[in-house]
Scaffold this motif. Structure first.
Motif, PDB file in Angstrom:
ATOM      1  N   ASP A  93       5.753   7.155   8.476  1.00  6.93           N
ATOM      2  CA  ASP A  93       6.564   6.015   8.074  1.00  6.93           C
ATOM      3  C   ASP A  93       7.253   6.373   6.760  1.00  6.93           C
ATOM      4  OD1 ASP A  93       4.867   5.130   5.797  1.00  6.93           O
ATOM      5  OD2 ASP A  93       3.454   4.558   7.377  1.00  6.93           O
ATOM      6  N   ALA A  94       8.311   5.645   6.443  1.00  2.64           N
ATOM      7  CA  ALA A  94       9.128   5.971   5.269  1.00  2.64           C
ATOM      8  C   ALA A  94       8.312   6.005   3.985  1.00  2.64           C
ATOM      9  CB  ALA A  94      10.283   4.983   5.150  1.00  2.64           C
ATOM     10  N   ALA A  95       7.279   5.209   3.897  1.00  2.79           N
ATOM     11  CA  ALA A  95       6.452   5.186   2.692  1.00  2.79           C
ATOM     12  C   ALA A  95       5.738   6.524   2.474  1.00  2.79           C
ATOM     13  CB  ALA A  95       5.435   4.053   2.766  1.00  2.79           C
ATOM     14  N   GLN A  96       5.586   7.319   3.528  1.00  8.53           N
ATOM     15  CA  GLN A  96       4.916   8.617   3.418  1.00  8.53           C
ATOM     16  C   GLN A  96       5.863   9.751   3.022  1.00  8.53           C
ATOM     17  OE1 GLN A  96       3.231   8.359   7.418  1.00  8.53           O
ATOM     18  NE2 GLN A  96       1.188   8.534   6.504  1.00  8.53           N
ATOM     19  N   HIS A  97       7.154   9.492   2.996  1.00 13.33           N
ATOM     20  CA  HIS A  97       8.114  10.556   2.711  1.00 13.33           C
ATOM     21  C   HIS A  97       7.866  11.260   1.375  1.00 13.33           C
ATOM     22  CE1 HIS A  97      11.328   9.319   5.902  1.00 13.33           C
ATOM     23  NE2 HIS A  97      10.153   9.617   6.419  1.00 13.33           N
ATOM     24  N   PRO A  98       7.559  10.558   0.284  1.00 14.09           N
ATOM     25  CA  PRO A  98       7.269  11.302  -0.962  1.00 14.09           C
ATOM     26  C   PRO A  98       6.059  12.239  -0.826  1.00 14.09           C
ATOM     27  CG  PRO A  98       7.729   9.000  -1.451  1.00 14.09           C
ATOM     28  CD  PRO A  98       7.620   9.122   0.054  1.00 14.09           C
ATOM     29  N   GLU A  99       5.020  11.797  -0.129  1.00 15.48           N
ATOM     30  CA  GLU A  99       3.837  12.631   0.078  1.00 15.48           C
ATOM     31  C   GLU A  99       4.176  13.836   0.957  1.00 15.48           C
ATOM     32  OE1 GLU A  99      -0.865  12.016   1.303  1.00 15.48           O
ATOM     33  OE2 GLU A  99       0.545  10.385   1.677  1.00 15.48           O
ATOM     34  N   ILE A 100       4.992  13.603   1.986  1.00 17.44           N
ATOM     35  CA  ILE A 100       5.417  14.693   2.868  1.00 17.44           C
ATOM     36  C   ILE A 100       6.281  15.682   2.091  1.00 17.44           C
ATOM     37  CG2 ILE A 100       6.745  15.281   4.937  1.00 17.44           C
ATOM     38  CD1 ILE A 100       6.024  12.389   5.932  1.00 17.44           C
ATOM     39  N   GLU A 101       7.158  15.177   1.256  1.00 19.92           N
ATOM     40  CA  GLU A 101       8.001  16.063   0.450  1.00 19.92           C
ATOM     41  C   GLU A 101       7.152  16.946  -0.461  1.00 19.92           C
ATOM     42  OE1 GLU A 101      11.549  16.098  -2.883  1.00 19.92           O
ATOM     43  OE2 GLU A 101      11.244  14.270  -1.711  1.00 19.92           O
ATOM     44  N   ARG A 102       6.153  16.378  -1.116  1.00 22.36           N
ATOM     45  CA  ARG A 102       5.269  17.184  -1.975  1.00 22.36           C
ATOM     46  C   ARG A 102       4.561  18.262  -1.151  1.00 22.36           C
ATOM     47  NH1 ARG A 102       4.477  12.137  -4.177  1.00 22.36           N
ATOM     48  NH2 ARG A 102       2.536  11.785  -3.024  1.00 22.36           N
TER      49      ARG A 102
END
Length: 185
Positions: A22-31
């Motif tokens: 979900d979009a909320a996970q994008h920062p974690e995925i980017e890291r």
């Protein structure tokens, strides 16, 4: 001769859960992606690496489904599946996977294998006859994984990643093409 199951070091109870991000996970995925791909910066031309990384980080790529592997509530792996085409030349009926990454501290625990199995399952369910990907010759661990999963080289689909991004560097950044036949069970 009966074959014993292969032990990949994890019990089925500890296998990661793979689902759509979900979009909320994008920062974690980017890291996670930045950490996983950082080791490739020294072997990719300095003119190419930032563009390559930006492409890997493109969560909004047309027709892409971003998947995450989660263990104990933590994103430990990711992959991007393209069911409706990608920005590479593929045959009809093809799906494409890219941006496969596992948290560097979790490599070798079956996470990438679980992500690739989920990609194949989703592609097959969507009617794809083949699942394609590109990888670089220096990504030897990934190559062993893909070949172990039944992917076969399709050298006629190899590309020059630098040229793909509109960059002229020498030597070319060769991307090796692989395909998994989804018509076999």
């Amino acid at each position: 001769m009966d074959r014993k199951p292969v032990d990949y070091g994890r019990s089925p109870a500890s296998a990661p859960t793979v689902r759509e991000a979900d979009a909320a996970q994008h920062p974690e995925i980017e890291r996670l992606l930045r950490a996983a791909y950082a080791g490739y910066a020294p072997v990719v031309a300095a003119e190419v690496f930032p563009t390559y990384l930006a492409d890997v980080l493109d969560f909004a790529a047309e027709g892409a489904t971003v998947l995450v592997a989660v263990e104990d509530g933590e994103v430990v792996g990711t992959a991007r599946l393209h069911l409706r085409g990608a920005d590479v030349d593929l045959p009809a009926g093809a799906a494409y996977v890219r941006g496969v990454a596992v948290h560097p501290g979790r490599a070798g625990g079956g996470i990438a294998r679980a992500l690739m199995a989920d990609c194949a399952h989703r592609a097959r369910a969507a009617g794809a006859t083949g699942l394609h990907l590109h990888t670089a010759p220096f990504m030897t661990r990934a190559i062993r994984l893909y070949e172990g999963l039944g992917y076969r080289r399709t050298p006629e689909r190899d590309t020059d990643s630098a040229a793909h991004y509109g960059l002229a560097v020498h030597p070319p950044l060769r991307a090796l093409a692989y395909r998994l036949d989804l018509t076999r069970t």
